[in-house]
Design a protein around this motif. Structure first.
Motif, mmCIF file in Angstrom:
data_model
loop_
_atom_site.group_PDB
_atom_site.id
_atom_site.type_symbol
_atom_site.label_atom_id
_atom_site.label_comp_id
_atom_site.label_asym_id
_atom_site.label_seq_id
_atom_site.Cartn_x
_atom_site.Cartn_y
_atom_site.Cartn_z
ATOM 1 N N MET A 105 0.849 -1.187 0.000
ATOM 2 C CA MET A 105 0.000 0.000 0.000
ATOM 3 C C MET A 105 0.884 1.235 0.000
ATOM 4 S SD MET A 105 -2.660 -1.296 2.857
ATOM 5 C CE MET A 105 -1.610 -2.601 3.482
ATOM 6 N N TYR A 106 0.363 2.316 -0.551
ATOM 7 C CA TYR A 106 1.069 3.587 -0.573
ATOM 8 C C TYR A 106 0.227 4.624 0.155
ATOM 9 C CZ TYR A 106 3.938 1.382 -4.120
ATOM 10 O OH TYR A 106 4.769 0.528 -4.777
ATOM 11 N N ALA A 107 0.867 5.402 1.019
ATOM 12 C CA ALA A 107 0.172 6.478 1.714
ATOM 13 C C ALA A 107 0.096 7.691 0.794
ATOM 14 C CB ALA A 107 0.928 6.844 2.990
ATOM 15 N N ASP A 108 -0.867 8.554 1.046
ATOM 16 C CA ASP A 108 -0.920 9.821 0.318
ATOM 17 C C ASP A 108 0.370 10.594 0.600
ATOM 18 O OD1 ASP A 108 -3.453 9.331 -0.699
ATOM 19 O OD2 ASP A 108 -4.466 10.360 0.950
ATOM 20 N N PRO A 109 0.861 11.361 -0.377
ATOM 21 C CA PRO A 109 2.093 12.125 -0.151
ATOM 22 C C PRO A 109 1.929 13.119 1.000
ATOM 23 C CG PRO A 109 1.453 12.222 -2.463
ATOM 24 C CD PRO A 109 0.338 11.566 -1.731
ATOM 25 N N ILE A 110 3.015 13.342 1.704
ATOM 26 C CA ILE A 110 3.084 14.379 2.729
ATOM 27 C C ILE A 110 3.942 15.483 2.126
ATOM 28 C CG2 ILE A 110 3.816 14.932 5.077
ATOM 29 C CD1 ILE A 110 3.507 11.846 5.638
ATOM 30 N N TRP A 111 3.405 16.695 2.050
ATOM 31 C CA TRP A 111 4.048 17.781 1.321
ATOM 32 C C TRP A 111 5.002 18.579 2.194
ATOM 33 C CZ3 TRP A 111 3.794 17.572 -3.724
ATOM 34 C CH2 TRP A 111 2.760 16.840 -4.295
ATOM 35 N N PHE A 112 6.148 18.915 1.616
ATOM 36 C CA PHE A 112 7.162 19.733 2.274
ATOM 37 C C PHE A 112 7.574 20.880 1.363
ATOM 38 C CE2 PHE A 112 7.437 15.977 4.804
ATOM 39 C CZ PHE A 112 7.844 16.419 6.049
#
Length: 120
Positions: A105-112
């Motif tokens: 599974m892949y998590a939604d991206p966390i933006w930086f």
């Protein structure tokens, strides 16, 4: 929302894995409705805003343990020498999770928002 991060700083980020709702057969976590995340493998990397250019892998510590309140906890770290090569601009942290049964599974991206270090 994007988190600010200064290029060349030590990267530390903590989070929690959780599947939406109850999981059939879930026996872990505070409500005993999640899988035992201590058996899952987590990999992480920082990418450019398009998710194409990989800036580098990030070390992951799965902190899930016998205490139900720790189920799903993880910590990500990268050294200052690693992050000094990350270019200034918008970036996304991506997590890949491999469950105990081998499913991925892949998590939604966390933006930086990677910023230039002001004190050089």
């Amino acid at each position: 929302m994007a988190y600010d991060f200064y290029q060349g700083s030590t990267f530390n980020f903590a989070g929690t894995l959780q599947l939406t709702g109850s999981v059939v057969g879930g026996t872990s976590g505070v409500n005993k409705n999640q899988p035992d995340f201590s058996q899952w493998a987590i990999t992480a990397a920082m990418y450019d805003s398009e998710g194409v250019v990989n800036y580098g892998s990030i070390a992951v510590a799965n902190l899930s343990g016998g205490d139900p309140t720790t189920n799903g906890l993880y910590n990500l770290t990268a050294t200052s020498s690693q992050t000094s090569t990350w270019p200034v601009g918008k970036a996304q942290l991506n997590l890949k999770v491999t469950a105990a049964d081998g499913s991925i599974m892949y998590a939604d991206p966390i933006w930086f928002r990677i910023k230039a270090t002001p004190l050089i």
